[in-house]
Design an enzyme around this catalytic site. Sequence first.
Site, PDB file in Angstrom:
ATOM      1  CG  ASP A  38      22.600 -25.529 -17.741  1.00 60.76           C
ATOM      2  OD1 ASP A  38      22.344 -26.583 -18.353  1.00 60.76           O
ATOM      3  OD2 ASP A  38      23.711 -24.970 -17.778  1.00 60.76           O
ATOM      4  CE  LYS A  78      21.700 -29.506 -21.427  1.00 58.26           C
ATOM      5  NZ  LYS A  78      22.947 -28.962 -21.968  1.00 58.26           N
ATOM      6  NE  ARG A 117      19.416 -31.182 -15.465  1.00 56.85           N
ATOM      7  CZ  ARG A 117      20.508 -30.439 -15.503  1.00 56.85           C
ATOM      8  NH1 ARG A 117      20.622 -29.456 -16.382  1.00 56.85           N
ATOM      9  NH2 ARG A 117      21.486 -30.658 -14.653  1.00 56.85           N
TER      10      ARG A 117
HETATM   11  C1  S3P Z   1      27.888 -25.686 -20.726  1.00 57.92           C
HETATM   12  C2  S3P Z   1      27.075 -25.768 -21.823  1.00 57.92           C
HETATM   13  C3  S3P Z   1      25.712 -26.323 -21.781  1.00 57.92           C
HETATM   14  C4  S3P Z   1      25.183 -26.392 -20.358  1.00 57.92           C
HETATM   15  C5  S3P Z   1      26.179 -26.956 -19.405  1.00 57.92           C
HETATM   16  C6  S3P Z   1      27.439 -26.104 -19.389  1.00 57.92           C
HETATM   17  C7  S3P Z   1      29.241 -25.143 -20.894  1.00 57.92           C
HETATM   18  O1  S3P Z   1      25.734 -27.627 -22.310  1.00 57.92           O
HETATM   19  O2  S3P Z   1      23.998 -27.170 -20.320  1.00 57.92           O
HETATM   20  O3  S3P Z   1      25.651 -27.004 -18.096  1.00 57.92           O
HETATM   21  O4  S3P Z   1      29.918 -24.854 -19.882  1.00 57.92           O
HETATM   22  O5  S3P Z   1      29.684 -24.991 -22.042  1.00 57.92           O
HETATM   23  P1  S3P Z   1      25.656 -27.889 -23.906  1.00 57.92           P
HETATM   24  O6  S3P Z   1      26.865 -27.347 -24.541  1.00 57.92           O
HETATM   25  O7  S3P Z   1      25.581 -29.387 -24.029  1.00 57.92           O
HETATM   26  O8  S3P Z   1      24.399 -27.219 -24.354  1.00 57.92           O
END
Ligand code: S3P
Length: 438
Positions: free
Chosen positions: A321, A348, A352
């Site tokens: 992130d 995302k 990004r």
């Molecule tokens: C998150 C997991 C991540 C992250 C997102 C929040 C979470 O995504 O990018 O902002 O709270 O489990 P991914 O599981 O798709 O990698």
Amino acid sequence: MTSPRPEGWIATRGTPLRGEVGVPGDKSVSHRAVMLAALADGTSRIDGFLEGADTRATAAIFAQMGVRIQAPSASVRIVHGAGIDGLRAPAGVLDCGNAGTGMRLLAGLLAAQPFDSVLAGDASLSRRPMDRVIEPLARMGAVIDAQEGGLPPLRIRGGRALRGIEFDSPVASAQVKSAVLLAGLQAQGVTSVREPHPTRDYTERMLSAFGVDIDFSPGRARLRGGQRMRATGIAVPADFSSAAFFIVAATLVPGSELRLRSVGLNPRRTGLLAALRMMGADIVEEGRASRGGEPVADLVVRHAPLRGIAVPAELVPDMIDEFPALAVAAACARGTTVISGAAELRVKESDRIAAMAAGLRALGAEVAERADGAVIEGGALAGGAVESLGDHRIAMAFAVAGQLADGEVAIADVANVATSFPGFDELARQAGFGLRAR
Ligand code: S3P
């Protein structure tokens, strides 16, 4: 006075960043706290809850399913848990807003409930892949219909008896892992998940705090279905991903010395610290403590010149992130920064890689896009106009770029900053940013 939800910002050089900043509560932890508290037996208190649009959407969804949630003051929620079998069928569509975490975790949680439900989201969320959760949940016996290409809205058919699975996840995603575990909690038998690279383990830690017997270690988790949860208190740490914009800005702006109070330092989130330190950053952790079972510390960030690096692939999932903030750091460093192994960035809240490459180029930086990353040449940034593509983290990253640019950076479409960091602009100005509504 500027409007609290401006359409755009003008970011300009401000003053050195000084003093102390407390960023809001962690988004990942806030989503999970509401979900587990809603399904637990008894009343849970959440302190430090993120008052962002994403996490409020998740709370509103549980209210729609009959869970009583009180907000006695900002950042506090009292959740009167309905128990794992106490949710009511919702009357309408469940609106997850911008939140991938909300939709994916809810898909797992609702797949085992006795009623049908529909999960929908905003334009950005409606373009994000859901097949990654639908596929393992279907193997457990869930029935979830998506739109063409596995896109939202999701129609979940309730009343299915789910079976535990052994799931080897093809993607390093905490959301996918969490969806399977939340379904597994309500399935017959044992559910286990293995990941190609360890991801944030908030769901596992929090299930354990709610009394669930779960085995987990980096990259794997295993639980038996049919367990009930007991209410507990959750203290949400400050969100590292929100702190990241201040960390990068204080590193880049000469004369800065900024303290970020009590930031969550879960090791699966802090890849940016390692990368910035490799680049030459001066970031000191003070007063390490534990908040709600999570490591936290104050971060004291002093200005330091940065040099470009090849970001080690193993750090990428721990900073997924933080790419927008890192990309700005790289564009202001001396030399070349290479980021690879980050194809997930394309799915995302926006693509990004494309968003940062286009914006940095508009400010005069040399950026080569790759399928799974970017090569960024460091140098000086000029003023210019950039698009956030409605993505909160892209908007905030360009607010940081504006602190270094030789002219005004006009950032369009910033309303979505409220999904993760309401009040960012005000806090940034207090710290020394030049930032105004346009
Ligand atoms: C998150 C997991 C991540 C992250 C997102 C929040 C979470 O995504 O990018 O902002 O709270 O489990 P991914 O599981 O798709 O990698």
